[in-house]
Scaffold this motif. Structure first.
Motif, PDB file in Angstrom:
ATOM      1  N   GLU A   1      59.336 -33.847  18.357  1.00 51.47           N
ATOM      2  CA  GLU A   1      58.570 -32.654  17.978  1.00 51.47           C
ATOM      3  C   GLU A   1      58.553 -32.443  16.473  1.00 51.47           C
ATOM      4  O   GLU A   1      57.522 -32.097  15.889  1.00 51.47           O
TER       5      GLU A   1
ATOM      6  N   THR B   1      70.620 -30.254  17.765  1.00 50.55           N
ATOM      7  CA  THR B   1      70.541 -28.957  17.092  1.00 50.55           C
ATOM      8  C   THR B   1      71.092 -27.844  17.981  1.00 50.55           C
ATOM      9  O   THR B   1      71.502 -26.806  17.485  1.00 50.55           O
ATOM     10  N   THR B   2      71.100 -28.069  19.306  1.00 51.58           N
ATOM     11  CA  THR B   2      71.712 -27.113  20.237  1.00 51.58           C
ATOM     12  C   THR B   2      72.268 -27.858  21.448  1.00 51.58           C
ATOM     13  O   THR B   2      71.670 -28.842  21.894  1.00 51.58           O
ATOM     14  N   PRO B   3      73.384 -27.406  22.004  1.00 59.19           N
ATOM     15  CA  PRO B   3      73.919 -28.046  23.215  1.00 59.19           C
ATOM     16  C   PRO B   3      73.010 -27.858  24.425  1.00 59.19           C
ATOM     17  O   PRO B   3      73.194 -28.518  25.439  1.00 59.19           O
ATOM     18  N   ALA B   4      72.038 -26.935  24.328  1.00 59.84           N
ATOM     19  CA  ALA B   4      71.118 -26.717  25.455  1.00 59.84           C
ATOM     20  C   ALA B   4      69.899 -27.625  25.362  1.00 59.84           C
ATOM     21  O   ALA B   4      68.955 -27.459  26.131  1.00 59.84           O
ATOM     22  N   CYS B   5      69.918 -28.594  24.437  1.00 60.79           N
ATOM     23  CA  CYS B   5      68.734 -29.442  24.230  1.00 60.79           C
ATOM     24  C   CYS B   5      68.544 -30.412  25.395  1.00 60.79           C
ATOM     25  O   CYS B   5      69.422 -31.229  25.666  1.00 60.79           O
ATOM     26  N   PRO B   6      67.391 -30.357  26.096  1.00 62.44           N
ATOM     27  CA  PRO B   6      67.187 -31.282  27.210  1.00 62.44           C
ATOM     28  C   PRO B   6      66.952 -32.727  26.753  1.00 62.44           C
ATOM     29  O   PRO B   6      66.994 -33.640  27.562  1.00 62.44           O
ATOM     30  N   LEU B   7      66.696 -32.914  25.441  1.00 62.17           N
ATOM     31  CA  LEU B   7      66.459 -34.267  24.938  1.00 62.17           C
ATOM     32  C   LEU B   7      67.755 -34.995  24.588  1.00 62.17           C
ATOM     33  O   LEU B   7      67.716 -36.162  24.210  1.00 62.17           O
TER      34      LEU B   7
ATOM     35  N   GLU C   1      70.509 -36.367  26.054  1.00 55.67           N
ATOM     36  CA  GLU C   1      70.870 -37.647  26.668  1.00 55.67           C
ATOM     37  C   GLU C   1      69.804 -38.711  26.388  1.00 55.67           C
ATOM     38  O   GLU C   1      70.118 -39.872  26.158  1.00 55.67           O
ATOM     39  N   TYR C   2      68.546 -38.280  26.366  1.00 56.94           N
ATOM     40  CA  TYR C   2      67.439 -39.209  26.094  1.00 56.94           C
ATOM     41  C   TYR C   2      67.558 -39.805  24.693  1.00 56.94           C
ATOM     42  O   TYR C   2      67.456 -41.025  24.506  1.00 56.94           O
TER      43      TYR C   2
ATOM     44  N   ARG D   1      70.529 -42.152  24.420  1.00 62.77           N
ATOM     45  CA  ARG D   1      70.244 -43.456  25.039  1.00 62.77           C
ATOM     46  C   ARG D   1      69.344 -44.302  24.142  1.00 62.77           C
ATOM     47  O   ARG D   1      69.540 -45.502  23.973  1.00 62.77           O
TER      48      ARG D   1
ATOM     49  N   TRP E   1      76.141 -28.046  14.983  1.00 62.23           N
ATOM     50  CA  TRP E   1      75.179 -28.430  13.938  1.00 62.23           C
ATOM     51  C   TRP E   1      74.648 -27.184  13.230  1.00 62.23           C
ATOM     52  O   TRP E   1      74.483 -26.133  13.854  1.00 62.23           O
ATOM     53  N   ASP E   2      74.448 -27.319  11.934  1.00 61.12           N
ATOM     54  CA  ASP E   2      73.686 -26.265  11.249  1.00 61.12           C
ATOM     55  C   ASP E   2      72.739 -26.919  10.256  1.00 61.12           C
ATOM     56  O   ASP E   2      72.917 -28.084   9.866  1.00 61.12           O
ATOM     57  N   ALA E   3      71.726 -26.152   9.872  1.00 60.17           N
ATOM     58  CA  ALA E   3      70.592 -26.723   9.145  1.00 60.17           C
ATOM     59  C   ALA E   3      70.958 -27.263   7.771  1.00 60.17           C
ATOM     60  O   ALA E   3      70.227 -28.097   7.214  1.00 60.17           O
TER      61      ALA E   3
ATOM     62  N   GLU F   1      64.002 -28.716  33.659  1.00 62.11           N
ATOM     63  CA  GLU F   1      64.353 -28.909  32.248  1.00 62.11           C
ATOM     64  C   GLU F   1      65.763 -28.356  31.968  1.00 62.11           C
ATOM     65  O   GLU F   1      66.577 -28.988  31.304  1.00 62.11           O
TER      66      GLU F   1
ATOM     67  N   VAL G   1      68.494 -30.525  33.702  1.00 58.63           N
ATOM     68  CA  VAL G   1      68.747 -31.759  32.945  1.00 58.63           C
ATOM     69  C   VAL G   1      69.622 -31.446  31.734  1.00 58.63           C
ATOM     70  O   VAL G   1      70.553 -32.193  31.411  1.00 58.63           O
ATOM     71  N   ALA G   2      69.330 -30.329  31.063  1.00 62.61           N
ATOM     72  CA  ALA G   2      70.120 -29.965  29.879  1.00 62.61           C
ATOM     73  C   ALA G   2      71.577 -29.704  30.267  1.00 62.61           C
ATOM     74  O   ALA G   2      72.494 -30.102  29.561  1.00 62.61           O
TER      75      ALA G   2
ATOM     76  N   LEU H   1      74.639 -22.712  30.170  1.00 61.71           N
ATOM     77  CA  LEU H   1      74.100 -23.268  28.919  1.00 61.71           C
ATOM     78  C   LEU H   1      74.347 -22.315  27.755  1.00 61.71           C
ATOM     79  O   LEU H   1      74.654 -22.738  26.641  1.00 61.71           O
TER      80      LEU H   1
ATOM     81  N   ARG I   1      77.767 -22.533  26.523  1.00 61.38           N
ATOM     82  CA  ARG I   1      77.977 -23.760  25.759  1.00 61.38           C
ATOM     83  C   ARG I   1      77.394 -23.614  24.350  1.00 61.38           C
ATOM     84  O   ARG I   1      78.024 -23.969  23.368  1.00 61.38           O
TER      85      ARG I   1
ATOM     86  N   GLU J   1      64.792 -21.239  18.671  1.00 62.15           N
ATOM     87  CA  GLU J   1      65.856 -22.231  18.498  1.00 62.15           C
ATOM     88  C   GLU J   1      65.424 -23.297  17.500  1.00 62.15           C
ATOM     89  O   GLU J   1      66.182 -23.687  16.614  1.00 62.15           O
TER      90      GLU J   1
ATOM     91  N   ARG K   1      65.455 -22.879  13.574  1.00 59.72           N
ATOM     92  CA  ARG K   1      66.706 -23.012  12.810  1.00 59.72           C
ATOM     93  C   ARG K   1      66.582 -24.061  11.709  1.00 59.72           C
ATOM     94  O   ARG K   1      67.218 -23.942  10.679  1.00 59.72           O
TER      95      ARG K   1
ATOM     96  N   PRO L   1      53.891 -34.983  16.680  1.00 62.52           N
ATOM     97  CA  PRO L   1      54.230 -33.665  16.112  1.00 62.52           C
ATOM     98  C   PRO L   1      52.989 -32.817  15.831  1.00 62.52           C
ATOM     99  O   PRO L   1      52.974 -31.602  16.112  1.00 62.52           O
TER     100      PRO L   1
ATOM    101  N   ILE M   1      57.016 -34.951  25.217  1.00 61.34           N
ATOM    102  CA  ILE M   1      58.383 -34.876  24.690  1.00 61.34           C
ATOM    103  C   ILE M   1      59.382 -34.773  25.838  1.00 61.34           C
ATOM    104  O   ILE M   1      60.405 -35.457  25.860  1.00 61.34           O
TER     105      ILE M   1
ATOM    106  N   ALA N   1      62.449 -37.313  28.707  1.00 65.31           N
ATOM    107  CA  ALA N   1      63.835 -36.833  28.756  1.00 65.31           C
ATOM    108  C   ALA N   1      64.272 -36.503  30.176  1.00 65.31           C
ATOM    109  O   ALA N   1      65.395 -36.798  30.569  1.00 65.31           O
TER     110      ALA N   1
END
Lengths: 97, 354
Positions: free
Chosen positions: A17, A45-51, A53-54, A57, A82-84, B63, B66-67, B114, B117, B167, B170, B227, B282, B286
């Protein structure tokens, strides 16, 4: 194997993205190379990121392909968060800092 | 932890069922908008639950599951699909609504995990949004008709999507003002469900303006490829979100008819489905482990969606039912094109890698 060459490979893995790579985004926390092994810690950037594991890998496949004789382990880590400010200067500039 | 292979086997049937649910929902939508296509009354009446619970809630729940990467979290998408299909095939609505509510509980539990976390503002806001979805489902169990439940489901989606965008901001170092404004808007959005419609409409417009001002899409539109495509779809979605809010201010709460159609589809199609279109390349790799490489033809279904909505809402506002019906047909064509292009792209990508 050198740390820099591993980072060059990790820099080919792009957040789809943002269009910025893992290294520029400051998501690579640790790269350790020995004669036959490469260990890398990456975060998101966040532990809730669904990407998460992808991307992990993808990084593992890319590093394994670049260094076929090495045992490659890429771990997702969440500490420290992580922070910016971890982003590269170029990435910050792209994002309007 | 769920292995990639196990996850693929778990998600593949869900994605096929989501596709089938979407086809039924689109068919029902066409009949409801005036096309004489026939079909069982239970399916035609289930258009809203099929789309929101069967398609969107299932996608969002997958989604999040998976997260979180826990097996039990996949019960949420499974239950929302069962609930929606149950309504379509004539099962008692109260039973289906109860199943959807249990699914919503699992989704909220997933979001709480989540949130613990991540421990940040976006994840807390997404959890709050999930609770709003749960409240909507609970009202459905208690016998509220879909037009009463729909504002809850809409606020759930608006808050979920805008929190996910928060999110991502950031990376742009959002100012304390931007964060504070978001917190106020998130609270207002939830509270507005108990207030006159113009307050929810005004808050919706303000959320859209917040997104247009602070979202990273304003930067990524200057990039090339995926993007830029994602940014294009998002920015268009924010315009529809603002228009939906403006329509809510102008027309107030509606229970049926052309104004109900305009308010509902500006946000559900213009905003929510624009997000799905923009994020599919995207998220699909995933969650399903299949590549959906970007290509410029993806712009076709996005543009068609927007054009169809303009025609449809012009028909709504002018009281021109034929125009509305043709606009609806263009919307359906856009969604079918999205499914066909995505499936073809995934198949071609698999052929290349095998």
């Amino acid at each position: 194997m050198e740390r820099n060459s591993v980072e060059d490979v990790l820099a080919t893995i792009v957040d789809p993205e943002l269009g910025l790579d893992l290294v520029s985004l400051g998501l690579v926390y640790r790269v350790e190379c020995s004669d036959d092994a490469i260990d890398v810690d990456v975060t998101m950037t966040t532990p809730a990121c669904p990407l998460a594991e992808y991307l992990r890998r993808q990084a593992e496949v890319a590093v394994s392909s670049a260094f076929p004789r090495a045992r490659v382990s890429i771990h997702l880590v969440w500490s420290p968060p992580w922070d910016a400010t971890r982003m590269s200067s170029a990435a910050k500039k792209t994002l309007g800092w | 932890m769920v292995t990639a292979r196990a996850r693929r086997y778990r998600i593949a049937p869900l994605i096929i069922l989501i596709g089938a649910t979407m086809v039924m929902a689109l068919w029902a939508g066409l009949v409801r908008i005036g096309w004489s296509l026939g079909g069982a009354a239970s399916i035609v009446n289930a258009h809203g639950p099929l789309m929101v619970v069967g398609v969107v809630a299932t996608v969002v729940s997958i989604e999040r599951a998976v997260a979180l990467d826990r097996s039990w979290a996949f019960a949420a998408p499974f239950l929302s699909l069962v609930a929606a299909l149950g309504v379509a095939f004539g099962a008692p609505v109260i039973v289906c609504a109860a199943v959807a509510t249990v699914g919503a509980c699992v989704l909220v539990a997933t979001l709480v995990m989540l949130s613990r976390r991540a421990n940040d503002l976006p994840s807390i806001a997404i959890t709050l949004a999930g609770v709003i979805y749960l409240v909507g489902c609970a009202k459905w169990v208690l016998g509220a008709p879909v037009f009463v439940v729909l504002p809850f489901w809409t606020v759930w989606l608006v808050l979920t999507i805008s929190s996910e965008r928060l999110e991502l901001t950031r990376v742009m170092r959002p100012s304390p003002f931007a964060r504070a404004t978001f917190i106020v808007l998130a609270i207002m959005l939830c509270v507005s469900l108990a207030l006159p419609a113009w307050i929810r409409g005004s808050t919706t417009v303000a959320v859209a303006l917040w997104l247009l001002r602070f979202d990273v899409a304003r930067r990524s539109i200057k990039k090339a490829g995926l993007p830029r495509f994602t940014a294009f779809t998002l920015l268009g979605g924010y315009v529809w979100l603002a228009l939906s809010g403006a329509a809510l201010i102008a027309f107030g709460n509606q229970v049926a008819g052309p104004f109900y159609d305009a308010i509902t589809h500006a946000v559900m199609l213009g905003f929510v489905f624009a997000m799905i279109f923009g994020h599919a390349p995207i998220i699909l790799p995933a969650i399903a482990g299949v590549a959906l490489p970007f290509q410029r033809v993806f712009y076709a279904h996005v543009v068609l969606l927007h054009v169809g909505l303009v025609v449809r809402i012009a028909g709504d506002l002018l009281g021109h039912s034929a125009l509305r019906a043709w606009g609806g047909l263009l919307n359906v064509t856009a969604l079918v094109l999205f499914m066909c292009v995505s499936a073809a792209r995934v198949a071609r990508s698999k052929q290349r890698t095998s």
